[in-house]
Structures are given as C-alpha cells and as structure tokens.
Design a protein around this motif. Sequence first.
Motif, mmCIF file in Angstrom:
data_model
loop_
_atom_site.group_PDB
_atom_site.id
_atom_site.type_symbol
_atom_site.label_atom_id
_atom_site.label_comp_id
_atom_site.label_asym_id
_atom_site.label_seq_id
_atom_site.Cartn_x
_atom_site.Cartn_y
_atom_site.Cartn_z
ATOM 1 N N PRO A 13 0.300 -18.592 0.852
ATOM 2 C CA PRO A 13 -0.889 -18.797 1.701
ATOM 3 C C PRO A 13 -1.919 -17.694 1.471
ATOM 4 N N PHE A 14 -3.173 -18.086 1.452
ATOM 5 C CA PHE A 14 -4.254 -17.109 1.278
ATOM 6 C C PHE A 14 -5.321 -17.397 2.333
ATOM 7 N N SER A 15 -5.456 -16.495 3.287
ATOM 8 C CA SER A 15 -6.397 -16.689 4.395
ATOM 9 C C SER A 15 -7.836 -16.477 3.928
ATOM 10 N N VAL A 16 -8.753 -17.283 4.452
ATOM 11 C CA VAL A 16 -10.168 -17.126 4.105
ATOM 12 C C VAL A 16 -10.791 -15.936 4.842
ATOM 13 N N LYS A 17 -10.104 -15.460 5.876
ATOM 14 C CA LYS A 17 -10.613 -14.296 6.598
ATOM 15 C C LYS A 17 -10.426 -13.030 5.763
ATOM 16 N N THR A 21 -7.118 -4.818 3.818
ATOM 17 C CA THR A 21 -6.781 -4.404 2.452
ATOM 18 C C THR A 21 -7.749 -4.992 1.440
ATOM 19 N N LEU A 22 -7.987 -6.285 1.536
ATOM 20 C CA LEU A 22 -8.891 -6.939 0.589
ATOM 21 C C LEU A 22 -10.318 -6.411 0.735
ATOM 22 N N HIS A 23 -10.724 -6.133 1.970
ATOM 23 C CA HIS A 23 -12.069 -5.587 2.215
ATOM 24 C C HIS A 23 -12.236 -4.240 1.499
ATOM 25 N N ILE A 24 -11.224 -3.383 1.574
ATOM 26 C CA ILE A 24 -11.305 -2.060 0.929
ATOM 27 C C ILE A 24 -11.297 -2.204 -0.585
ATOM 28 N N SER A 34 -10.498 -8.089 -5.709
ATOM 29 C CA SER A 34 -9.940 -9.344 -5.202
ATOM 30 C C SER A 34 -9.075 -10.015 -6.261
ATOM 31 N N GLY A 35 -9.456 -9.863 -7.541
ATOM 32 C CA GLY A 35 -8.645 -10.430 -8.618
ATOM 33 C C GLY A 35 -7.284 -9.773 -8.706
ATOM 34 N N PHE A 36 -7.250 -8.458 -8.578
ATOM 35 C CA PHE A 36 -5.973 -7.752 -8.633
ATOM 36 C C PHE A 36 -5.098 -8.124 -7.443
ATOM 37 N N PHE A 37 -5.713 -8.206 -6.262
ATOM 38 C CA PHE A 37 -4.980 -8.551 -5.041
ATOM 39 C C PHE A 37 -4.284 -9.905 -5.187
ATOM 40 N N THR A 38 -5.023 -10.910 -5.605
ATOM 41 C CA THR A 38 -4.434 -12.253 -5.720
ATOM 42 C C THR A 38 -3.456 -12.338 -6.881
ATOM 43 N N ASN A 39 -3.783 -11.692 -8.001
ATOM 44 C CA ASN A 39 -2.876 -11.757 -9.153
ATOM 45 C C ASN A 39 -1.565 -11.025 -8.889
ATOM 46 N N LEU A 40 -1.609 -9.949 -8.113
ATOM 47 C CA LEU A 40 -0.371 -9.242 -7.774
ATOM 48 C C LEU A 40 0.566 -10.159 -6.993
ATOM 49 N N ASN A 79 -1.931 2.057 -4.731
ATOM 50 C CA ASN A 79 -1.876 3.132 -3.738
ATOM 51 C C ASN A 79 -2.703 2.777 -2.491
ATOM 52 N N ILE A 80 -3.816 2.094 -2.693
ATOM 53 C CA ILE A 80 -4.609 1.643 -1.539
ATOM 54 C C ILE A 80 -3.798 0.650 -0.716
#
Length: 288
Positions: A13-17, A21-24, A34-40, A79-80
């Motif tokens: 699941p991926f929330s649209v909100k 973490t994603l904001h930072i 955002s690419g790294f976040f989703t790909n991880l 690390n973030i």
Amino acid sequence: MARPERHDVDYFPFSVKDGRTLHILEGKYQCKGSGFFTNLFRFLSGRPDHHFCLADEADRMWFFSSVKCDEESGLDMINIMILTGKLDRELWEKYHVLASQDFLDSIRDAYSKRKNECITMDEIREHYLVSGGRNTQATEFPGEETHKDDDVSSPDNTQSKKEKKRKDKKGQTGAGNSALENEPKNYDELIEQTHHLCQTISAFFKNKKMVWQWRQQAMNNNIEPDLIQECLDQLWKYRDTARDPIGYMNHIMQVKWQNANEAEAIKEHEARKLEFAEIARKIGHKGE
C-alpha cells in the motif's frame, strides 16, 4: 504441483498523503528521494521475509543497482529513514539490515489467506542474532575452482529432498545458447549442473560473486533446482544484453511461478466443472 509457500508480496500500500519521511526525502533530494523511497519498499516486497543485509559489498552493489541509486546518496537517505523511524534503527546499526515495522504492518493483509504468516520484527532480530549478523540468505561464494559439495550444505537441503527424483526435462536448447553439455535427469544431477553453470557464467561477469550469491539464496529458499537451472541457462543465453542479471533471473522465476499457479488454478477449475456436470447428470436421472 503443490503451490510453494510465499514469503514475498506483489504489491504494497502507498498512501497519497505526504508522510514525514517522504516529505523530508523529497525536500532534500526532490524526485530522487521519492524514487528511492518507493524502490526500497518495492525491493523489500520481493525479498524473502522482507529484510535485507547490506554488510557484504556485493549485496550493497546489488541493492543500489536494484533501487537505481548511487551508494552515497542512498546511504544518506537510509540514515534519514532511520532517524524518522521508517526503518529499524537497531537492525541497521548492529547488522546493516534494512527492515521496517511500518512496512510489515502494511502488507500483513496479503498473508491473511496464506498458510504461512508474515514475519515479525522480533523474528528478524532473532534471525541475525543467531547468525551473528551474517547474511544467511547469501553466505559463501565459491570461486571458479570449487568443490562440488560446497554448495549443497544448506540445512534446507535434507536427505529426503536429495533422494527425490525429478522428471526428465523435455526439449533441448539451441547450440551455443546453453552452458550445459548434458541435460540433468534427477535432483543431484540438477544441483551439480547449476554448480557448473555458475562457474561458466561467473567467469563472464565482472562481479563474479553475484551469480553464486543468487544460486545459494535460491537454494536456501527451497527453490527447485530445475527452476534454478532454467534461470541460469536463460541468463547465459542472453548474457550480452542482460543489464541487470539478478533482476532478469528473478523475473524469469516469478513468471514461472505465476504460470505454475495459473496452470493449477485451471486444473482445479476443470475438475470443478466435471464435478458439477456429474452432479447435474445425477439430478437429471432422478427427475426422469
């Protein structure tokens, strides 16, 4: 063919909100964040039990190649994610392991109809505590001059499984497209053939540990050796064009699993049709 237990998922699941973490990550790295976040999390979705250790150099190279990110900025983003609590701090600081409680919680529904349950963070911690922080999913990589017995020492490869006979494989690959000289006929021969395939293929690629790592991990996960052999053989066939060799073999394996599951579902459907037809026939006779 029995459907194998699955310890991975096809989606998460991926929330649209916009979470913290994603904001930072996006604030510092823009779309790269955002690419790294989703790909991880796509990567962890496909990993057995949804954790991965980056202590080994080859594993790090594979991970950052898979998530399409350079190591320097990728480690900074990890690390973030540790600071925000999205990734587990203890596992990362002790063992360089990527794992997330939030992620496990989000995919738990995918396991609701499975016989096996989703792994817990405590089980992941125990896994690395018992192994001393060693990545047991991909342990030792034999060099080109190795002994045949080195790669069949996994505790999952029990004696009863070794004695299990495989059906003769059908069909032949074209000349020059296969690294196998003879088609294997049973389990032990398949194991030996995958060993020889790894020797041949690893000599072609710069990262010689990569193929051995994939094979050992597949064996540890109880993947049938004929499927391992087929994936390796396909990699050898398209070795000049495979930009992501490991991803290519994983894709082949996933397609084969899907085909096997679809074939089993069709077989069950046809059996149900015959069963209902027989019931209808009996009801028809009673009504006469």
